[in-house]
Design an enzyme around this catalytic site. Structure first.
Site, PDB file in Angstrom:
ATOM      1  N   MET A 703       9.213 -58.955  13.610  1.00 56.15           N
ATOM      2  CA  MET A 703       8.642 -58.204  12.770  1.00 56.15           C
ATOM      3  C   MET A 703       7.182 -57.988  12.522  1.00 56.15           C
ATOM      4  O   MET A 703       6.582 -58.029  11.664  1.00 56.15           O
ATOM      5  CB  MET A 703       9.466 -58.344  11.546  1.00 56.15           C
ATOM      6  N   GLN A 968       8.283 -67.532   6.446  1.00 55.60           N
ATOM      7  CA  GLN A 968       8.753 -66.386   7.269  1.00 55.60           C
ATOM      8  C   GLN A 968       7.541 -65.412   7.569  1.00 55.60           C
ATOM      9  O   GLN A 968       7.253 -64.501   6.605  1.00 55.60           O
ATOM     10  CB  GLN A 968       9.957 -65.582   6.304  1.00 55.60           C
ATOM     11  N   THR A 969       6.955 -65.626   8.771  1.00 51.50           N
ATOM     12  CA  THR A 969       5.863 -65.001   9.374  1.00 51.50           C
ATOM     13  C   THR A 969       5.762 -63.336   9.267  1.00 51.50           C
ATOM     14  O   THR A 969       4.822 -62.791   9.035  1.00 51.50           O
ATOM     15  CB  THR A 969       5.513 -65.473  10.384  1.00 51.50           C
ATOM     16  N   CYS A 970       6.991 -62.819   9.495  1.00 52.52           N
ATOM     17  CA  CYS A 970       7.001 -61.507   9.408  1.00 52.52           C
ATOM     18  C   CYS A 970       6.836 -60.807   8.124  1.00 52.52           C
ATOM     19  O   CYS A 970       6.464 -59.527   8.185  1.00 52.52           O
ATOM     20  CB  CYS A 970       8.213 -60.908  10.117  1.00 52.52           C
ATOM     21  N   PHE A 971       7.115 -61.619   7.160  1.00 57.54           N
ATOM     22  CA  PHE A 971       7.092 -61.151   5.914  1.00 57.54           C
ATOM     23  C   PHE A 971       6.077 -61.730   4.968  1.00 57.54           C
ATOM     24  O   PHE A 971       5.979 -61.319   3.666  1.00 57.54           O
ATOM     25  CB  PHE A 971       8.668 -60.735   5.095  1.00 57.54           C
TER      26      PHE A 971
END
Length: 1002
Positions: A703, A968-971
C-alpha cells in the site's frame, strides 16, 4: 520674390513682364510677381507655380521640345496648395487633401485609390509618385521597373494609388521620390529607401535594387530631419545642419571632392559647421541653404548654369551661389528647388509670417491639447468621434504620439530603445479614462486597429503600439480589458520572429511598474478563463484563448529571467489553478461515488443502464479539466510548487485510474538490485501502471509502504554496486563515473529506476547534485553547481577568476587540459592567461558536467524518460525536481511530533511523553532509522512531515516489556506496547529501528 538660374527659359516665365525681371551676376535672375508665388516645382518637362491657390504651368525646352511653352493656368475647381513636377507631368495637392495628376498634355484628373483619404504630402519621380496621408499611410502609383512602388518584385505598376502595406505602423515625417527610387523618413529619424540602386542611391552599401522599403542602418541615430532624392543620388539633412549624400557622383553632385559614386551615406565635409537648414537634389546637382547666413551652396552638374556660379562646369565641392544683393536685406530663404537643368529659390520678406512655403503637413498624432479639447466638450460629439477614429485607427499615428523629445531622445530609436515618454503616455491615458464615452470609443477603435496590424513590420517604430495598448488596457473595465487583451495577444503572437525579439528587448527595458502591469494584464486574463473552467464552462474557444494568454505570459517571464528584472516569480502565479485542481478532485470523487452507486443499482437490477446523461456530462467535464491541466503543464511558471505537485499527481492518477494493475514485482531483500535488473531486462513491465512490490518470504500487501522501502534498498545497492556507475565526491554527493568502463545499459537502468521512483512518487536515497536536474531540464550547470559537487575544485577556479588583474596568471602553469583531457584542440599547448581564464573555467565546468559524462548522461536520461512516462515532471524547477526525487532536505523533527495523532491514548499520557523524550534523545542517524522503520524511507516528504501521517496506537498486549514496537509502513502507524518505564521503551525502540529489516514490519 523668386530667384532662378540655369538653362534658358522664357523670360520671367511670363509671371511678370520681361522688363520686370532683374538680372544679377552669374546668370541669376529674380522677379516679384504681383501675386506672390506660394509654391513651385520644376521637373524634366514642366515648371509649375501656385499663386493664390491657382496653378500655372510652363513646358520646358528639352530634347523633344526645342523651345519653352507659354505659361498656362490650369482651370481647376479646387484650390491647390502644393505642386510637384516629375519626369513627364506633375502631381497637385488640393487644400482638402485631394490629389490630382497632370499628364504631359496638362490635363488634370483625380487620382484613383485615394478616395476618402486626406493626403498631406506628395512626391514625384521620373515615372512614379508617392503620397502620404494624414493617418501615416504611404500610397504609390506609376511604373515599378526597379521596385520603386515598394510592393513586390513582380508588381507590374499601377495607374491608381496602391498602399505600401509594409510601412503601416511607421510614424512618418516626410516622403521623397527620385528618378526611380523612393524614400520615407520617420518621426524618429529612421530612413527607409527602395527602388533603383544602380549607383548606391539607397545608401545600403551595394548596388542591388530593393522592391520593399529597407532601413538605411548607417543613418540610424543621425537625427535625420529631411531627405531629398535626385535622379540617381540622395541627400539627407540632420538636425544641427549636417548633410549626408550618396549615390551617383559622376557630376560631383555628392560634394565630396570627387566624381565617384558613394554606396554609403557620407558627410559633405565642406559644409561641416554651416548649420544647413535645407537640402534639395536635382537631376545631377544639389542645392543647400543656410537660412541664418542667407547663403545657398551648389555642387554637381553646372553645364547649363544651374550652379549659379557663372561657369559651365561640373563642380564636386559646395560653393556659394552669388545671390542678388536685395536677397540679403529684406528677404529670407524659404524654399530652394532643384530641377532638371534649373535652380530656384523662393524668398519671403522677413516681416511676413514664417512657413508660407512649408506646405507639407505632419501626420496626425495624439497630444495633450487634443485630449483637453475632447474633455472640455466644446466640440460636437460627432467631431470628437471623427478625430478619435483618425488617431486611434492608425497605428502610425499612435506610434508617432508620446515621443520623448527631451534631449532629442526619440532620435535614439533602435532595437534597444523605443523612444517613448512613458510618463506622457500614462498621464494622457489617465485623462482619457476620466470620460466613459471617450474611453469606450477609443477602445472600440483600437480593437479594430489591432486587427489590421502588419505581422511583418518593416521598422521597429511599428512596435511601439504593443507597448502603448497595455497601458490603455490597464485603465479599462473588466469586459473591455478582456476583449482588448485578447486582440493584443493575437497580434503579438502573429509577429515575425525578428519583431518578437525586438519587442522582448523593449519589454526588458520597461519601467518596473509598466512591466509589472504587463504581467498583471495577461495573468488576470488567464486567471479569468481558468476560473470560468473551474465553474464548469467548457469549449475549445476557452482553451484556445487560454493558450494565447499563457504564451504571452511565457514570453514576458523569459524576458524577466534573461534580463534579471526584479519581478518576483510570485507575480506570475495564477492562484485560480488551485481552484481548478480542487474542482477536478471533487469531480473525480463524485464520479467514483456514482460509479459505485451505479454498480450497486445494476446488481440490484434497479437500473436498466448504468450510463445516464448526467454521468456523460460529468465525464466530459472531467476530460476537459484534464485538457486544461495538460495545457498548464507547458507553462509551469504560472503554478506554485504545491499546485505543480498536485498537477503531477492528478495526471499520474489519471493514468492509474483507468489501467489495470500490472504484475507485482517479487524481490529478495538480499539481492534487490540484481532481481530488479533481471525483471527489467525481461521488458514486460508496464511503466504506466502503479508499481506493486512484494518481498519474497514476507507477508503484506503493498500500500505504498513496501515500494517506498524497495526504492530505499535499491538506493543502497546502487551505491555499493560493483559496476561503480556512480562515484562519491568530497561533498558526499554522487555523480556519474566518467571512466567509461561501464556498460551503457548500466546507466540506462539507473535512469529507469530514478524515473520509476519519480513517477510513483517515491524517493531515491542517492544524493545527486542540482546539476543533474538542470541537465534533465536542458539547463546548463554553472561554476556554482561545481562548487556544490566539488567545493575544493570550485574554490580553486574562483580564486583563478578573482586574481588581481595586474598579476601574471601565466605563472600558474595552467593549460587548457583537465586530468589529461584536452578542453579544446591543442589545449596542452595553450596557456591560461588573465585574458582567457574565464573561457578556461567555463570549459572546465562544461567538461565535468557535460563532455566527460556525455555518454553516461545520454543513457541515463533515456532510461529516466522510460521510467517516468509522464513528461509533466518537466514543469518543475531544478530545485523542485530534486526535492521531488530526493525529498525535503530539512528534518524538522518537532514538526513530526506536532503532526502526530493518537489512538487509545493522548499526547498527555506518560507513555507518549516518554516516547517523545526518547525520540529526541536519539542521534540524527537513529532518527532517520526510525523513519525507515515507520515509513520504509528516511526521506522527508516535500512540504515537510506535515504531508505524511503519523498515528501512534497503544497496544494492550500482555508482556509488553518483552515486545518490540511495530510499524504498519503503508499507513504510517506506530504500534507501541505499554512499557513499564522509559528505559525499557528506549531499549526496545532503539533495537527495533536498528534491525527494522528483520523485526516489526507490517
Amino acid at each position: 520674390m523668386l530667384c532662378f538660374w540655369g538653362a534658358q527659359v522664357r523670360e520671367g516665365f511670363e509671371l511678370v513682364k520681361p522688363d520686370q525681371v532683374k538680372h544679377g551676376k552669374c546668370g541669376l535672375r529674380s522677379l516679384c510677381p504681383r501675386t506672390a508665388v506660394q509654391d513651385m516645382s520644376a521637373g524634366r518637362s514642366f515648371a509649375g507655380f501656385i499663386q493664390d491657390g491657382k496653378v500655372s504651368v510652363l513646358r520646358l525646352r528639352s530634347e523633344d521640345y526645342d523651345h519653352d511653352g507659354k505659361l498656362k493656368q490650369l482651370q481647376l475647381k479646387n484650390k491647390i496648395r502644393l505642386i510637384v513636377c516629375g519626369g513627364d507631368g506633375a502631381v497637385l495637392l488640393a487644400n482638402g487633401g485631394k490629389v490630382l495628376i497632370m499628364d504631359k498634355s496638362t490635363v488634370c484628373k483625380p487620382l484613383k485609390g485615394l478616395e476618402n483619404r486626406q493626403v498631406i504630402q506628395i512626391a514625384c519621380g521620373d515615372h512614379h509618385s508617392v503620397a502620404l496621408t494624414n493617418d501615416g499611410q504611404v500610397f504609390v502609383w506609376g511604373e515599378n521597373s526597379h521596385g520603386q512602388l515598394g510592393s513586390r518584385k513582380d508588381h507590374p505598376g499601377s495607374p491608381s494609388a496602391q498602399h505600401v502595406q509594409s510601412l503601416s505602423g511607421v510614424p512618418l515625417a516626410q516622403i521623397s521620390a527620385g528618378g526611380d527610387h523612393s524614400f520615407v523618413l520617420s518621426l524618429s529619424g529612421v530612413v527607409f529607401g527602395w527602388g533603383k540602386n544602380s549607383a548606391g542611391q539607397l545608401g545600403l552599401g551595394d548596388t542591388t535594387d530593393r522592391h520593399v522599403p529597407t532601413v538605411v542602418n548607417s543613418l540610424n541615430q543621425k537625427k535625420t530631419v529631411s531627405i531629398s532624392c535626385g535622379g540617381e543620388h540622395t541627400a539627407t539633412l540632420s538636425k544641427g545642419g549636417t548633410v549626408f549624400t550618396f549615390g551617383s557622383g559622376g557630376c560631383g553632385q555628392l560634394g565630396h571632392k570627387s566624381f565617384r559614386d558613394e554606396h554609403h551615406p557620407r558627410v559633405v565635409a565642406e559644409l561641416w559647421g554651416s548649420e544647413v537648414s535645407q537640402v534639395t537634389c536635382g537631376r545631377h546637382h544639389t542645392l543647400v541653404s543656410v537660412t541664418s547666413s542667407k547663403l545657398i551652396y551648389s555642387f554637381g552638374c553646372g553645364m547649363q548654369g544651374q550652379l549659379g556660379n557663372g561657369e559651365m562646369i561640373k563642380q564636386s565641392v559646395p560653393f556659394p551661389v552669388d545671390l542678388p544683393t536685395e536677397c540679403n536685406h529684406d528677404y529670407t530663404i524659404e524654399k530652394i528647388i532643384a530641377g532638371e537643368n534649373h535652380s530656384f529659390a523662393l524668398f519671403f520678406k522677413e516681416l511676413e509670417s514664417k512657413g508660407k512655403s512649408n506646405l507639407s503637413r505632419p501626420v496626425l498624432t495624439l497630444n495633450d491639447r487634443m485630449i483637453d479639447r475632447w474633455l472640455s466638450g466644446t466640440d460636437p460629439w460627432a467631431t470628437i468621434k471623427q478625430e478619435i477614429n483618425a488617431v486611434f485607427s492608425s497605428a502610425a499615428s499612435l506610434n508617432g504620439s508620446f515621443l520623448k523629445i527631451n534631449c532629442d531622445d526619440h532620435y535614439q530609436m533602435s532595437e534597444e530603445h523605443c523612444g517613448l515618454d512613458f510618463d506622457l503616455v500614462k498621464s494622457s491615458f489617465a485623462k482619457l479614462s476620466e470620460n466613459k464615452s471617450l474611453i469606450s470609443e477609443v477602445v472600440k477603435v483600437v480593437e479594430q486597429m489591432l486587427r489590421s496590424l502588419n505581422p511583418n513590420p518593416v521598422g521597429v517604430e511599428s512596435l511601439r503600439v504593443y507597448l502603448l495598448v497595455p497601458e490603455l488596457i490597464r485603465r479599462l473595465k473588466k469586459q473591455q480589458k478582456t476583449e482588448l487583451t485578447e486582440a493584443l495577444a493575437t497580434k503579438i503572437l502573429q509577429l515575425d520572429p525578428d519583431s518578437h525579439k525586438v519587442l522582448e528587448k523593449y519589454w526588458s527595458k520597461l519601467p518596473d511598474d509598466w512591466l509589472k502591469s504587463l504581467v498583471k494584464i495577461f495573468r488576470r486574463a488567464s486567471a479569468e478563463l481558468i476560473g470560468q473552467i473551474s465553474c464548469g464552462k467548457m469549449g475549445c474557444d476557452l482553451t484556445r484563448r487560454l493558450k494565447k494568454f499563457l504564451k504571452i505570459l511565457q514570453m514576458i517571464y523569459q524576458v524577466c529571467c534573461s534580463a534579471n528584472r526584479d519581478i518576483p516569480n510570485r507575480d506570475f502565479i495564477i492562484h485560480e489553478i488551485s481552484d481548478l485542481l480542487d474542482t477536478l478532485q471533487a469531480t473525480l470523487e463524485d464520479l467514483q461515488l456514482r460509479l459505485q452507486l451505479l454498480q450497486l443499482l445494476r446488481l440490484l437490477q434497479l437500473l436498466q443502464s448504468a450510463m445516464t446523461e448526467d454521468w456523460e456530462d460529468m465525464l466530459k467535464l472531467k476530460d476537459f479539466y484534464f485538457v486544461t491541466i495538460n495545457i498548464l503543464v507547458k507553462f509551469p511558471f504560472v503554478a506554485d510548487n504545491v499546485s505543480k505537485r498536485r498537477i503531477f499527481h492528478s495526471l499520474q492518477c489519471q493514468l492509474f485510474r483507468f489501467r489495470a494493475n500490472g504484475k507485482v514485482l517479487h524481490i529478495n531483500r538480499e539481492s534487490v538490485w540484481l532481481d530488479t535488473l533481471t525483471y527489467l531486462r525481461k521488458k514486460k513491465h508496464s511503466f504506466r501502471n502503479p508499481l506493486q512490490v512484494t518481498f519474497i518470504g514476507e507477508n503484506g500487501v503493498d500500500m505504498r509502504g513496501l515500494s517506498a522501502e524497495f526504492f530505499s534498498l535499491l538506493s543502497q545497492s546502487l551505491l555499493k554496486w560493483e559496476n561503480k556507475v556512480l562515484e562519491v565526491h568530497e561533498s558526499s554527493l554522487v555523480w556519474f563515473n566518467p571512466d567509461g568502463m561501464q556498460a551503457n545499459r548500466d546507466f540506462y537502468y539507473l535512469g529507469v529506476i530514478c524515473g520509476m521512483a519519480l513517477y510513483n512518487l517515491h524517493y531515491i536515497n542517492i544524493d545527486f547534485p542540482l546539476a543533474l536536474f538542470k541537465k534533465l531540464l536542458q539547463q546548463r550547470p554553472t561554476l556554482n553547481d561545481l562548487e556544490e559537487l566539488s567545493p575544493v575544485e570550485a574554490r580553486s577556479l574562483k580564486s583563478l577568476l578573482e586574481e588581481d588583474e595586474d598579476e601574471v596568471v601565466d605563472m600558474l602553469f595552467l593549460d587548457f587540459t583537465f586530468k589529461g583531457k584536452k578542453l579544446i584542440p591543442n589545449g596542452d599547448q595553450i596557456q591560461v592567461t588573465k585574458v582567457n581564464r574565464q573561457k578556461y573555467v567555463d570549459l572546465y565546468v562544461d567538461f565535468v558536467f557535460n563532455k566527460s559524462v556525455k555518454k553516461q548522461f545520454k543513457h541515463f536520461s533515456r532510461g529516466f524518460f522510460k521510467g517516468c512516462p509522464l513528461d509533466a515532471w518537466s514543469m518543475f524547477h531544478p530545485e523542485e525536481l530534486q526535492e521531488l526525487l530526493h525529498g525535503s532536505p530539512k528534518y524538522e523533527w518537532k514538526e513530526l511530533q506536532q503532526c502526530a495523532s493518537y489512538e487509545k491514548c493522548s499526547a498527555s499520557d506518560e507513555l507518549i511523553k516518554n516516547f517523545w523524550t526518547v525520540f529526541f534523545e536519539l542521534s540524527e542517524e537513529n532518527k532517520k532509522k526510525f523513519l525507515i522503520f515507520l515509513y520504509g524511507t528516511d526521506r522527508v516528504p516535500v512540504g515537510g512531515f506535515s504531508k505524511r501521517s503519523l498515528k501512534i496506537l497503544l497496544s494492550d498486549c500482555p508482556d509488553a516489556d518483552d515486545r518490540l514496537p511495530e510499524a504498519q509502513t503503508c499507513f504510517g502507524i506506530l504500534i507501541l506496547p505499554k512499557y513499564s518505564d522509559i528505559n525499557t521503551l528506549r531499549n526496545k525502540l532503539i533495537h527495533a529501528v536498528s534491525f527494522c529489516e528483520v523485526f516489526g514490519r507490517g
